[in-house]
Write an enzyme that holds these catalytic residues in place. Structure first.
Site, mmCIF file in Angstrom:
data_model
loop_
_atom_site.group_PDB
_atom_site.id
_atom_site.type_symbol
_atom_site.label_atom_id
_atom_site.label_comp_id
_atom_site.label_asym_id
_atom_site.label_seq_id
_atom_site.Cartn_x
_atom_site.Cartn_y
_atom_site.Cartn_z
ATOM 1 N N GLY A 1 0.770 -1.238 0.000
ATOM 2 C CA GLY A 1 0.000 0.000 0.000
ATOM 3 C C GLY A 1 0.803 1.290 0.000
ATOM 4 N N ASN B 1 1.352 3.086 -2.631
ATOM 5 C CA ASN B 1 0.570 4.005 -3.473
ATOM 6 C C ASN B 1 -0.634 4.538 -2.712
ATOM 7 O OD1 ASN B 1 1.548 4.316 -6.412
ATOM 8 N ND2 ASN B 1 1.894 2.150 -5.958
ATOM 9 N N ARG C 1 -16.735 -17.349 -7.997
ATOM 10 C CA ARG C 1 -16.237 -16.047 -8.426
ATOM 11 C C ARG C 1 -17.375 -15.071 -8.729
ATOM 12 N NH1 ARG C 1 -11.263 -13.206 -9.050
ATOM 13 N NH2 ARG C 1 -10.212 -14.896 -8.039
ATOM 14 N N ASN D 1 -6.045 2.522 -12.860
ATOM 15 C CA ASN D 1 -5.020 1.584 -12.398
ATOM 16 C C ASN D 1 -3.652 2.235 -12.576
ATOM 17 O OD1 ASN D 1 -3.921 -1.047 -11.642
ATOM 18 N ND2 ASN D 1 -3.315 -1.255 -13.787
ATOM 19 N N HIS E 1 0.221 1.261 -13.413
ATOM 20 C CA HIS E 1 1.048 0.165 -13.932
ATOM 21 C C HIS E 1 2.504 0.632 -13.970
ATOM 22 C CE1 HIS E 1 2.054 -3.478 -16.088
ATOM 23 N NE2 HIS E 1 2.805 -2.732 -16.860
ATOM 24 N N ASP F 1 -4.506 -3.789 -19.220
ATOM 25 C CA ASP F 1 -3.678 -2.594 -19.427
ATOM 26 C C ASP F 1 -3.932 -1.917 -20.779
ATOM 27 O OD1 ASP F 1 -2.473 -3.169 -16.943
ATOM 28 O OD2 ASP F 1 -0.916 -4.379 -17.882
ATOM 29 N N GLN G 1 9.757 7.933 -7.976
ATOM 30 C CA GLN G 1 9.837 9.085 -8.894
ATOM 31 C C GLN G 1 8.637 9.199 -9.821
ATOM 32 O OE1 GLN G 1 13.632 9.287 -10.909
ATOM 33 N NE2 GLN G 1 14.772 8.897 -9.027
ATOM 34 N N GLU H 1 5.288 6.590 -9.749
ATOM 35 C CA GLU H 1 3.969 6.137 -9.275
ATOM 36 C C GLU H 1 3.381 7.040 -8.195
ATOM 37 O OE1 GLU H 1 3.664 1.951 -8.332
ATOM 38 O OE2 GLU H 1 5.339 1.496 -9.646
HETATM 39 C C1 GRF Z 1 3.041 -0.991 -7.663
HETATM 40 O O1 GRF Z 1 4.266 -1.252 -8.252
HETATM 41 C C2 GRF Z 1 2.011 -0.744 -8.732
HETATM 42 O O2 GRF Z 1 2.541 -0.171 -9.886
HETATM 43 C C3 GRF Z 1 1.537 -2.123 -9.038
HETATM 44 O O3 GRF Z 1 1.544 -2.783 -7.797
HETATM 45 C C4 GRF Z 1 2.486 -2.192 -6.925
HETATM 46 C C5 GRF Z 1 1.771 -1.852 -5.657
HETATM 47 O O4 GRF Z 1 2.618 -1.430 -4.625
HETATM 48 N N1 GRF Z 1 0.274 -2.074 -9.736
HETATM 49 P P1 GRF Z 1 2.021 -0.829 -3.291
HETATM 50 O O5 GRF Z 1 1.122 -1.877 -2.655
HETATM 51 O O6 GRF Z 1 1.255 0.425 -3.637
HETATM 52 O O7 GRF Z 1 3.207 -0.541 -2.413
#
Ligand code: GRF
Length: 211
Positions: free
Chosen positions: A12, A14, A66, A108, A110, A151, A179, A181
């Site tokens: 987590g 991000n 599912r 999302n 990526h 994607d 740098q 995300e």
């Molecule tokens: C990140 O590298 C993101 O690009 C990918 O999954 C990872 C998640 O990392 N989709 P975090 O859980 O946010 O640390």
């Protein structure tokens, strides 16, 4: 106010960047209504709780199949009045029923410059291993809307990051997170919350901020 749900599976970082950006007003007009993980042990759930944000586990394992899980997840998102779903390291495939209901309202992050190193099988360190194997000199991250493909949805923002000769996949992954995300995911949410993203014929345009 844009009500967002952040879906996570792991650490987590991000999610943390989004929380910090809301707290320091880099993201405006936005509230995290819920953080949902498919994995009870995800540290991302702790991060949410530490900031007083409701955190829940909705796991496919707890449903008979599912389809029942998919409907439960959709029902919860609708019940909470979610405007935007943010996938921040969420390792579950988003079902068609949610994509249809939330068209251009799911984003999302990526960890490459799409269309390089993306699609089925490109997740986690595999993305960075492939980039190093190909010898690219720049990589980066992409925020995109989610459609039925892997994607393939409209690209919202990208940021490039240098790749160095002695990089390992882990080192490159960390540089791209720090740098790229953690900057473009909050920036994309802020742009959406302030009505600055328009999608036309599968192309997303980012309108400039009013100065
Ligand atoms: C990140 O590298 C993101 O690009 C990918 O999954 C990872 C998640 O990392 N989709 P975090 O859980 O946010 O640390």
């Amino acid at each position: 106010m844009l009500n967002i749900a952040v879906l996570v599976s792991g650490g987590g970082t991000n999610l943390q960047a989004i929380i910090d950006s809301i707290e320091n007003h880099k993201i405006t007009n936005t509230a995290i209504k819920v953080v949902i993980s498919n994995n009870k042990g995800a540290y991302a759930l702790e991060r949410a709780k530490n900031h007083g944000i409701p955190a829940e586990c909705i796991s496919p394992r707890d449903y008979e199949d599912r389809e029942v899980f998919n409907q439960a997840l959709l029902a919860r998102l609708e019940e909470l009045g979610i405007d935007l779903i943010v996938l921040a390291g969420y390792l579950v495939v988003i079902p068609e029923c949610i994509i249809k209901r939330f068209r251009n309202r799911i984003i999302n992050i990526h960890p490459s410059l799409i269309p390089s190193f993306c699609g089925t099988g490109y997740y986690g360190l595999k993305v960075h291993e492939a980039a190093l194997r190909r010898g690219v000199k720049v990589s980066g991250a992409t925020v995109h809307f989610v459609d039925e493909g892997t994607d393939t949805g409209p690209i919202i923002m990208q940021k490039a990051v240098p790749v160095y000769a002695d990089d390992t996949p882990e080192v490159l992954q960390r540089r791209i997170m720090e740098q790229a995300e953690w900057q473009i995911l909050p920036a994309a949410i802020n742009a959406i919350a302030n009505g600055r993203i328009k999608v036309c014929d599968g192309i997303a345009a980012v309108l400039p901020e009013d100065k």
